[in-house]
Design a protein around this motif. Structure first.
Motif, PDB file in Angstrom:
ATOM      1  N   TYR A 212       0.821  -1.212   0.000  1.00 54.49           N
ATOM      2  CA  TYR A 212       0.000   0.000   0.000  1.00 54.49           C
ATOM      3  C   TYR A 212       0.854   1.262   0.000  1.00 54.49           C
TER       4      TYR A 212
ATOM      5  N   LEU B 228      -7.201  -4.077   5.513  1.00 59.22           N
ATOM      6  CA  LEU B 228      -6.224  -3.866   4.442  1.00 59.22           C
ATOM      7  C   LEU B 228      -5.560  -5.178   4.046  1.00 59.22           C
TER       8      LEU B 228
ATOM      9  N   SER C 173      -5.872  -6.661   0.258  1.00 60.82           N
ATOM     10  CA  SER C 173      -4.716  -6.977  -0.597  1.00 60.82           C
ATOM     11  C   SER C 173      -4.660  -8.464  -0.929  1.00 60.82           C
TER      12      SER C 173
END
Length: 607
Positions: free
Chosen positions: A332, A575, A579
């Motif tokens: 990220y 997150l 991902s």
């Protein structure tokens, strides 16, 4: 000059509404390490292992010369680091290696501190000060080469308060914080090649950028100075390893918390956020997406959107811990949206939408980076309302709520009319693939209707364009009290629009959310009243709850839920989930298989 009564009222508002803003209080103190540790080094120099005793002796000599002959002192520190390097490179975990790493780190730190003091007293470039002591510099950090670095200091020179934990690790070398300036200072000239102005990321940096790095020193090679001070960037190099003197790869030491602390503290973001709500027209020019790191293709953007009377400083703990995680840093890149929070909600949402679309055109104009199509938005408080609008479809619902007339009947100058239509008519931003709402008043907050909200609304200096739009719509409606009450300027402020009965927020709440975008809720609960009637003191649970969320987490907190450990851990989980799903889809597509279908959103209301 501000009238005393107005100033007093604003002071009260600042205290009360700061609770709604949710900014963390970050304090940074600089503490000299040379004076504090001189005695320690002198005492330990005589009991060091034989292999590193010479390095300690050189450090002691450098300390004795530090004040009267700083250039000589830097040379002694340089030689001390080089003397300790073999034990660092080949000693493994032996006592000599452990001692060598300490001596090596201190020598680099003292070298930088002494050079910095000389730079500031003699007004010379820091690279020149090192060059005069036979030290070259290499390594780009962010977009900036060493000639544009204004200050390089060990992170141990700083003490910070306001963070739960430090993001970084121990290892070889000295963790440093680098201050970089985008503009020239003291009649300087830009060294050719020092700044990559062709990179559009540079336009999204603050005026000053603070970056963390690891500093190591090695012997110079043919044609180089006697020593080279190398810098390694933990954002560009998430694994952060180094092989000195042909030895095995060693972990580099770095600290990412001190740079984040200085970035937010020295940027005075708390004050800017509070003024931005009361004087939105004066801070509109700063609206946009800000970065601390350059754009890196292949990394998914995470965009943090702050709330009312706040700023990106509301995300200090979240950014520190999420960006500080090397695994997340590989996947990220973390961005922040700043806006003047006193503007109408739909106006701020239109500016966020424009920023998200334009940054894709700037950074990836040919749409070659699939990670840019996987954006995650995380919004706190009113920022969550803006985030919701990014994944909502307005159709003509907002316009019909305001007036029964046609947009063609609106008489306005081109720019205010464009702003009006952009605010009223929109589709979901196609690059957003997940959203997180934190302490978001989807259905309103009692504070918007309370006395503090009414006073704040009337003190906000509504931008002239908004006043013109308001007047045009009121005239369009024939001056009658139909649709939204555009005759009352109070309804044009974000504070009033967050009220429980405000028609603007009710119209936003009725818009459909894009079904292909999963969203999640993190809700604060202060424990003062039982659920579901209780809440975080600003937003009731029943307002923060929204049906269809893929997950809902209630954390023990006031309105600053985004700063809690539980909330940051939930962001980390989401997150990681995002991902992993993206990686699985990429692998499936590469193998010629269809992506895994997204799980359906829950249909039953939560208790």
């Amino acid at each position: 000059m501000m009238q005393p009564r107005r100033a007093a009222v604003l002071s009260v508002l600042a205290v009360v509404l700061a609770t709604a803003g949710g900014c963390a209080q970050i304090v940074v103190h600089q503490r000299p390490i040379l004076s504090r540790e001189s005695r320690e080094v002198v005492e330990t120099a005589t009991i060091a292992p034989a292999g590193t005793r010479r390095a300690h002796a050189l450090i002691r000599s450098g300390l004795e010369l530090d004040r009267k002959h700083p250039d000589w002192a830097v040379t002694y520190f340089r030689d001390a680091a080089l003397q300790a390097l073999p034990a660092v490179a080949w000693g493994g975990e032996s006592p000599e290696a452990v001692d060598g790493r300490g001596a090596y780190r201190r020598a680099i730190e003292y070298l930088l501190v002494t050079a910095d003091r000389r730079v500031k007293s003699e007004k010379i470039a820091w690279t020149e000060a090192l060059a005069q002591s036979g030290i070259g510099v290499s390594g780009r950090v962010a977009l900036y080469d060493p000639p544009l670095w204004r200050e390089v200091l060990p992170t141990r020179e700083f003490e910070v308060k306001g963070f739960r934990r430090t993001a970084g690790r121990g290892g070889v070398g000295a963790p440093v914080v680098i201050r970089m300036a985008r503009t020239l200072e003291n009649n300087e000239r830009i060294v050719e090649g020092a700044l990559d102005v062709s990179d559009p990321s540079e336009r999204h940096f603050p005026a000053q950028v603070f970056q963390g790095a690891s500093a190591v020193i090695r012997p110079g090679g043919p044609g180089e100075p006697p020593a080279i001070l190398e810098f390694h960037d933990p954002v560009r190099e998430p694994d952060m390893t180094w092989s000195p003197a042909g030895g095995p790869p060693l972990p580099l030491a770095y600290d990412m918390t001190i740079p984040v602390a200085r970035q937010f503290h020295e940027g005075n973001l708390d004050l800017i956020g509070r003024l931005g709500v009361l004087y939105p027209s004066e801070y509109d020019g700063r609206t946009g997406i800000f970065m601390m790191d350059p754009y890196q293709p292949g990394k998914i953007p995470v965009v943090f959107v702050h709330g009312l009377m706040s700023s990106p400083a509301a995300w200090t703990n979240a950014i520190n811990e999420l960006r500080g995680d090397p695994e997340l840093r590989k996947r990220y890149q973390f961005w922040m949206f700043f806006y003047s929070t006193g503007n109408p909600i739909l106006t701020s949402a239109a500016r966020l939408r424009s920023s998200l679309v334009s940054i894709r055109d700037e950074l990836d104009p040919l749409a070659k980076d699939p990670a840019m199509d996987q954006m995650v938005l995380i919004g706190h408080s009113m920022g969550g309302v803006l985030t919701r609008l990014m994944i909502s479809d307005s159709g003509d619902a907002l316009w019909r709520a305001a007036t029964a007339k046609s947009p063609d009947d609106v008489v306005l100058a081109d720019e205010p009319k464009r702003m009006l239509l952009d605010s009223m008519f929109f589709a979901p931003v196609p690059t957003i693939r997940r959203a997180v709402f934190v302490a978001t008043p989807h259905h309103g907050s009692p504070m918007g209707d309370a006395w503090i909200g009414r006073v704040a609304s009337r003190l906000i200096r509504v931008p002239q364009q908004v006043v013109d739009i308001q007047g045009a719509l009121a005239k369009l409606n024939g001056g009658d009290d139909v649709g939204w009450d555009f005759k009352d300027r109070r309804y044009a402020t974000s504070v009033a629009q967050l009220g429980l009965t405000n028609p603007v927020l009710q119209a936003i709440d009725a818009l459909p959310i894009e079904p292909s975008v999963p969203f999640h809720s993190i809700i604060g609960y202060d424990g003062k009243e039982p659920l579901p009637t209780g809440g975080d003191g600003v937003v009731p649970y029943l307002s923060a709850h929204v049906d269809g969320a893929m997950s809902e987490l209630i954390v023990s907190s006031g309105h600053t839920a985004q700063e809690t450990e539980a909330a940051v851990e939930e962001m980390h989980r989401l997150l990681t989930l995002h991902s992993n799903e993206y990686a699985a889809d990429r692998m499936a597509i590469a193998a010629g298989a269809p992506p895994t279908p997204a799980p359906p959103a829950p249909t039953a209301p939560r208790p």
